[in-house]
Scaffold this active site. Sequence first.
Site: not given
Length: 241
Positions: A219, A114, A217
């Site tokens: 993660e 990001c 994202h």
Amino acid sequence: MSANIGISASILTDRDGMFPGYKRCYVNQDYIEAVVKQGGIPLVLPITDDSDIIEKQIDMLDGLILSGGHDVSPALYHEDPLEKLGETLIERDQFDFQLIKAAIKKNIPILGICRGAQILNVYFGGTLYQDTSYRELNTIRHWQSYNPTEKTHQITIQSDTRLEKIFNETSLYVNSFHHQLIHELASNFKVNAYTNDRSIEGFESKGHQYIVGIQWHPEMLWRESSMDVLFKDFINQTESM
């Protein structure tokens, strides 16, 4: 031998509570969990302006993850701030620039997520749209203000890219939490993923060093297997060097 993976931190300023204005070093726990799941050793890198400390931070690492956070200051790509620019943190911009410089010098893999992708693009001479509304074309919604694990839009992975080899797919659905977009892509990179509105969703280095930037994202999706291959490829690359 496990790889040491540095994760760039940000500064969180308390808005209320006991200590309004108090600054804290922070990184979202999901980055740590995603690295641990793939056998890496996460090391959070607090912001500093001491170049000697930054060199020593990178010296300890086998790979660098540039995490999400504040908007990148448009001053770094020679633009004035526009009305819809979000909160910036120039200390972090400068810190990330030094991390990138040192990581390139050491030739360790870099994964930008990001904001991390955006700062990579700006470091290498690219520019950003300060908000999706400033893009000339019709643009889908890239900011979801709810469940971080919900996948809200599609990306198309480009052929003959590292991302295609990683996922072995031509398209994926991803989560999305960014209101800025890549405008001019730095010449060091090639696009590896677009959204259906032809926004650049990911890019990778044309050179020999492993540098991958993505706008979603992964993660936040560490609990499911869909994004394991991305972190696994990144950490495997650190161990093969």
